[in-house]
Structure formats: structure tokens, C-alpha cells
Design a protein around this motif. Structure first.
Motif, PDB file in Angstrom:
ATOM      1  N   ILE A 363       0.583  -1.284  -0.084  1.00  0.00           N
ATOM      2  CA  ILE A 363      -0.032  -0.121  -0.025  1.00  0.00           C
ATOM      3  C   ILE A 363       0.481   1.012  -0.006  1.00  0.00           C
ATOM      4  O   ILE A 363       1.860   1.408   1.018  1.00  0.00           O
ATOM      5  CB  ILE A 363      -0.812  -0.079   1.497  1.00  0.00           C
ATOM      6  N   LEU A 364       0.708   1.675  -0.666  1.00  0.00           N
ATOM      7  CA  LEU A 364       1.477   2.954  -1.559  1.00  0.00           C
ATOM      8  C   LEU A 364       1.020   3.754  -0.474  1.00  0.00           C
ATOM      9  O   LEU A 364       2.191   4.780  -0.220  1.00  0.00           O
ATOM     10  CB  LEU A 364       1.873   2.968  -2.826  1.00  0.00           C
ATOM     11  N   LYS A 365       0.384   4.264  -0.793  1.00  0.00           N
ATOM     12  CA  LYS A 365      -0.765   4.855   0.275  1.00  0.00           C
ATOM     13  C   LYS A 365      -1.713   4.984   0.642  1.00  0.00           C
ATOM     14  O   LYS A 365      -2.830   4.453  -0.362  1.00  0.00           O
ATOM     15  CB  LYS A 365      -0.347   6.969  -0.647  1.00  0.00           C
ATOM     16  N   LEU A 366      -2.505   5.726   1.765  1.00  0.00           N
ATOM     17  CA  LEU A 366      -3.567   5.347   1.815  1.00  0.00           C
ATOM     18  C   LEU A 366      -3.889   6.545   2.610  1.00  0.00           C
ATOM     19  O   LEU A 366      -3.308   7.154   3.081  1.00  0.00           O
ATOM     20  CB  LEU A 366      -3.915   4.346   3.229  1.00  0.00           C
ATOM     21  N   ILE A 367      -5.103   7.127   1.950  1.00  0.00           N
ATOM     22  CA  ILE A 367      -5.366   8.228   2.465  1.00  0.00           C
ATOM     23  C   ILE A 367      -7.147   8.838   2.674  1.00  0.00           C
ATOM     24  O   ILE A 367      -8.265   8.078   1.659  1.00  0.00           O
ATOM     25  CB  ILE A 367      -5.315   8.712   0.686  1.00  0.00           C
ATOM     26  N   PHE A 368      -7.429   9.072   3.500  1.00  0.00           N
ATOM     27  CA  PHE A 368      -9.044   8.860   4.179  1.00  0.00           C
ATOM     28  C   PHE A 368      -9.281  10.697   3.688  1.00  0.00           C
ATOM     29  O   PHE A 368      -8.323  10.776   3.524  1.00  0.00           O
ATOM     30  CB  PHE A 368      -8.844   8.835   5.517  1.00  0.00           C
ATOM     31  N   GLU A 369     -10.772  10.973   3.474  1.00  0.00           N
ATOM     32  CA  GLU A 369     -11.197  11.776   2.964  1.00  0.00           C
ATOM     33  C   GLU A 369     -11.060  12.397   4.598  1.00  0.00           C
ATOM     34  O   GLU A 369     -11.340  12.050   5.515  1.00  0.00           O
ATOM     35  CB  GLU A 369     -12.231  11.115   2.561  1.00  0.00           C
ATOM     36  N   PRO A 370     -11.239  13.565   4.004  1.00  0.00           N
ATOM     37  CA  PRO A 370     -10.487  15.258   4.790  1.00  0.00           C
ATOM     38  C   PRO A 370     -12.284  15.185   6.044  1.00  0.00           C
ATOM     39  O   PRO A 370     -11.052  15.296   6.800  1.00  0.00           O
ATOM     40  CB  PRO A 370     -10.384  16.420   3.971  1.00  0.00           C
ATOM     41  N   VAL A 399       2.048  -4.069   3.574  1.00  0.00           N
ATOM     42  CA  VAL A 399       3.840  -3.356   4.054  1.00  0.00           C
ATOM     43  C   VAL A 399       2.724  -1.907   3.837  1.00  0.00           C
ATOM     44  O   VAL A 399       2.011  -1.786   2.591  1.00  0.00           O
ATOM     45  CB  VAL A 399       4.157  -3.576   2.847  1.00  0.00           C
ATOM     46  N   VAL A 400       2.492  -1.104   4.390  1.00  0.00           N
ATOM     47  CA  VAL A 400       2.098   0.141   3.808  1.00  0.00           C
ATOM     48  C   VAL A 400       2.916   1.169   4.361  1.00  0.00           C
ATOM     49  O   VAL A 400       3.586   0.937   5.626  1.00  0.00           O
ATOM     50  CB  VAL A 400       0.766   0.576   5.281  1.00  0.00           C
ATOM     51  N   ASP A 401       3.507   2.130   3.408  1.00  0.00           N
ATOM     52  CA  ASP A 401       4.337   3.182   2.890  1.00  0.00           C
ATOM     53  C   ASP A 401       3.810   3.984   4.116  1.00  0.00           C
ATOM     54  O   ASP A 401       4.513   5.334   4.508  1.00  0.00           O
ATOM     55  CB  ASP A 401       4.735   3.465   1.534  1.00  0.00           C
ATOM     56  N   ALA A 402       2.745   4.746   3.977  1.00  0.00           N
ATOM     57  CA  ALA A 402       2.114   6.035   4.262  1.00  0.00           C
ATOM     58  C   ALA A 402       0.617   5.930   4.874  1.00  0.00           C
ATOM     59  O   ALA A 402      -0.208   5.612   3.930  1.00  0.00           O
ATOM     60  CB  ALA A 402       2.694   7.256   2.898  1.00  0.00           C
ATOM     61  N   VAL A 403       0.364   6.552   5.214  1.00  0.00           N
ATOM     62  CA  VAL A 403      -0.671   7.153   5.818  1.00  0.00           C
ATOM     63  C   VAL A 403      -1.270   8.919   5.764  1.00  0.00           C
ATOM     64  O   VAL A 403      -0.130   9.036   6.450  1.00  0.00           O
ATOM     65  CB  VAL A 403      -1.193   6.422   6.834  1.00  0.00           C
ATOM     66  N   GLU A 404      -2.039   8.671   5.059  1.00  0.00           N
ATOM     67  CA  GLU A 404      -3.021  10.165   4.858  1.00  0.00           C
ATOM     68  C   GLU A 404      -4.101  10.474   5.765  1.00  0.00           C
ATOM     69  O   GLU A 404      -4.795   9.614   4.912  1.00  0.00           O
ATOM     70  CB  GLU A 404      -2.581  11.099   3.813  1.00  0.00           C
ATOM     71  N   PRO A 405      -4.114  11.138   7.092  1.00  0.00           N
ATOM     72  CA  PRO A 405      -3.578  11.735   7.623  1.00  0.00           C
ATOM     73  C   PRO A 405      -2.294  10.346   8.691  1.00  0.00           C
ATOM     74  O   PRO A 405      -3.139   9.922   8.793  1.00  0.00           O
ATOM     75  CB  PRO A 405      -4.014  12.010   8.891  1.00  0.00           C
TER      76      PRO A 405
END
Length: 413
Positions: A363-370, A399-405
Motif C-alpha cells: 500500500i503505497l499510500k492510504l488516504i482518508f477523505e478530509p 506493507v503500508v508505506d504512508a497514511v494520510e492523515p
């Protein structure tokens, strides 16, 4: 005529029910259930991108978690329950709908579009020889027509003449895809693929228009004029070769079905100026249904629910763009981002990649809605869904590389 008014929540529930994404276990298990999905949705889009399992497998797995690729292969190659052709893009389609695609095939015999016409003129001398080879040798793939110097391949619009000729014969309906082997198409004569008892009568404009209205409303739940026009008709407003029915014919069919009360008009309370249509039976069923537990779905960018992007923006307040065609520096979310649906809301996006050599779902990036804040309730269920998604992609680790927030995720192990 007075219109029924629906809340946005009611409209979403109708749509998710029609799209088989409301979590109800009304589908049969196994291959029979897979066929039920294709029949309900009207098509399953085929796509070549394989950073995760391809879109057609993904869309079926989302709705039928016991799905295996062999099921789709057998429905096409053995059972002859589905066929490939232009639906919304290239798609798997219910074989029982075959006759409604005959006008598209007829259009390709004498195309009006310059791109297709130029290629047909170039490839025309090859067509009889290709048909003769397949008639005598049986199903063949494009590689069977390549000389050794041709085998480097190229982009799909840069195909060698024989490969393009195969596709033209397929578009014209003389050939059909009898099966795929490792995603490679094998073509055979139409008469050796079609079931002997299949209705192959050419439909008239009235039949096609009624078919499209019913098919679109069954699959979409509720839909506007424009959404009905675009359903199963890629480029309907600009490419006459791909059209099944024009706007006027569809409007006439809608009016006829409204007069018989098979179809009714509805408005959304949040958008009273826009008219949508729904089948009367669907509306009555929705009024008797109870609310259900929220389920999480990780969707393909080509999933039937979200393929009409403007519709998603208006009805689900979700703006989505597939960015794999956008230069890397200009991407907002990532190369192949998967929308995450929880209940009737889109809550996150995942830029994922299946690293098959190491059997790792990255998972290169997991992005939650604002606006999303319900992490405590969401994350435990989401972890289970991610594990299932990894297994579907043949992966044993995540593997998770980044999470936002930046939040702490539960352990995936």
C-alpha cells in the motif's frame, strides 16, 4: 406529472442494492453467483492494467468473495453464458443479450469513424485469409499471425496489420473470443461459439431502446437521461459506430415505459431541479426494505458503480479521477488508486500494488477523505478487508508505506 421525492440516503441505498454492494447475501455461491452478478450489472469491464488483479476479476470478487478466475473462464469458454464485446468499453456481457449488439457489429462492417475506416481499408485484403485459417485450424490468437520480426509487439494502436484485422473481424462479429489463456485472446468463427438455440434476430430501434432503458435502470437503480444514454454505449455522443440507440430513441422508450407505469420519475430532495428515472418495481422494493449493516468495499477504478464519474460526484459527493494516465508529477493520489466504500459513503483511497515475486501487497499510500473521523469503528473491519484483498491478489504479507492523515494502523499480521 408529479414526481416522487427521495432523500440522498434512499437514492444511495437503491443504487447500492442494484449494484450488489449493500452486503446482502442473495447471490448463489460459486460460478452461478458470478453469472448472476454479470447479469444484474449488464456488463463487467475488461482492462489490461495488472498492478493488482485485473479489473474484471476485481469487480466480480467484490460482489462474490468466493470468486475464482476459472469461474469466469468457464462461463465464457465452456458454458457459453458470457461473451466479449463493446459494452462500456470492452466487456464481458450476458450471452442472452447478444442480439442487441448486432447493430454495433453491422456498423463496423461499414464504419463511419475515420480511425476505424482507415484501418479497415488497410486490412481488408487480409480478412478472407484470416477467416480461412481459423475455419481450417480452429481458434487462433494474434501471435499465430506474427512473423518472428513482429514479436516485439507495441502499443494497441500500433498493431501489425494481421492483429488489427483480427480485431476488425471481431468488431464486425465474424469472429468471437472463444476464450482467454493468460489474458491472450483466442478467436474462433461466430457460428462455433454462439449457442445453437440463441436468438440472433436483428433488433429494431424500438427493441434496442427499451432494452437499454431497462438494462441501465436495473443496474444503476436510478439514472438520469444522460446516464442511461452512456450506459453500455462508450463514446455514444461522439462515435456512431459504437452506438446502439440515439438520444431521441431512448427518450421515446422512456416516455412509453412511463405511460405504462413501468418506469417513474423521481427527484432528489437535495437537487429538486434534476429528473431521475427508476423502475416502479425497484421503487416499491426499496420502500419495504430495512436498513442494513454497513460493509466495506475496495473498488476497482473500473467498477460499475463508479465508472460514470460525474454521477458519483453528484450522488455520492465523491470526486474521482484515475491518475495512471496523468504524469507522475501531476498526480494527487497515486498511479492506480482504489476507492474505499463504507456503507453509502466513500471514506478513503488506496494506491496499491501487488508485488507478485515477494507475494506482498504494498500500500503505497492510504488516504482518508478530509472529513472522515470514525477511525475507531472503521479500522478493525478495514483490516479484515485488506487481508482478504491481499489473499485475492495472491499476497501473503502487507506493507503500508504512508497514511494520510498520519494515524497508527492495527497490526496486519
Amino acid at each position: 406529472m408529479k414526481k416522487t421525492k427521495l432523500s440522498i440516503k434512499s437514492a444511495r441505498n437503491i443504487i447500492l442494492n442494484s449494484q450488489l454492494l449493500d452486503g446482502q447475501s442473495r447471490l448463489s455461491p460459486g460460478k452461478k453467483g458470478v453469472m448472476e452478478v454479470i447479469d444484474q450489472l449488464g456488463y463487467i469491464q475488461i482492462d489490461t492494467i495488472a498492478v493488482i488483479n485485473r479489473a474484471h476479476h476485481h469487480s466480480l470478487w467484490v460482489r462474490r468473495p468466493d470468486y475464482e478466475e476459472k469461474m469466469l473462464h468457464d462461463l465464457q469458454a465452456k458454458d457459453r453464458k458470457v461473451f466479449e464485446y463493446w459494452g462500456h468499453a470492452m466487456a464481458y456481457l450476458p450471452m442472452k443479450d447478444y442480439r442487441y449488439y448486432l447493430p454495433k457489429m453491422k456498423n463496423f462492417a461499414n464504419p463511419s469513424g475515420k480511425w476505424t475506416k482507415d484501418r479497415l481499408d488497410k486490412c481488408r485484403p487480409l480478412l478472407p485469409g484470416i477467416l480461412k485459417r481459423i475455419q481450417h485450424e480452429g481458434p487462433l490468437s494474434a501471435k499465430d499471425f506474427e512473423s518472428p520480426e513482429d514479436r516485439k509487439g507495441g502499443t494497441w494502436w500500433d498493431w501489425k496489420p494481421a492483429k488489427m484485422a483480427l480485431e476488425l473481424l471481431f468488431w464486425q462479429g465474424d469472429l468471437m473470443v472463444t476464450e482467454r489463456r493468460k489474458f491472450q485472446k483466442y478467436y474462433d468463427l461466430r457460428e462455433r461459439v454462439l449457442p445453437s438455440d440463441l436468438d440472433t434476430r436483428m433488433p429494431d430501434d424500438n427493441e434496442i431502446s427499451h432494452f437499454l432503458v431497462r438494462r441501465s435502470l436495473d443496474a444503476l437503480g436510478i439514472a438520469s437521461n444522460r446516464e442511461i444514454l452512456k450506459f453500455l454505449q462508450p463514446g455514444a455522443s461522439r462515435d456512431s459506430d459504437l452506438q446502439m440507440a440515439g438520444r431521441d430513441n431512448l427518450q421515446n422508450a422512456l416516455e412509453e415505459l412511463r405511460e405504462t407505469k413501468e418506469v417513474v420519475s423521481v427527484e432528489l430532495e437535495a437537487d429538486p431541479g434534476k429528473v431521475y428515472f427508476i423502475r416502479q418495481a425497484t421503487l416499491e422494493q426499496s420502500e419495504s426494505e430495512k436498513s442494513h449493516e454497513s460493509h466495506i468495499h475496495i473498488l476497482s477504478p473500473f467498477d460499475n458503480l463508479i465508472i460514470q464519474r460525474e454521477r458519483m460526484k453528484q450522488l455520492f459527493d465523491f470526486e474521482y479521477t484515475l491518475e495512471c494516465y496523468v504524469p507522475a508529477a501531476k498526480r494527487t493520489y497515486g498511479y492506480f488508486v482504489l476507492p474505499v466504500l463504507w456503507g453509502d459513503n466513500f471514506v478513503a483511497r488506496i494506491d496499491a500494488k501487488a508485488e507478485r515475486k515477494t507475494k506482498t501487497l504494498r500500500i503505497l499510500k492510504l488516504i482518508f477523505e478530509p472529513e472522515f473521523k470514525e477511525f475507531e469503528a472503521f479500522l478493525p473491519v478495514f483490516m479484515e478487508k485488506i487481508r482478504a484483498f491481499a489473499r485475492f491478489n495472491g499476497c501473503e504479507s502487507i506493507v503500508v508505506d504512508a497514511v494520510e492523515p498520519k494515524i497508527a494502523l492495527p497490526d496486519f499480521s
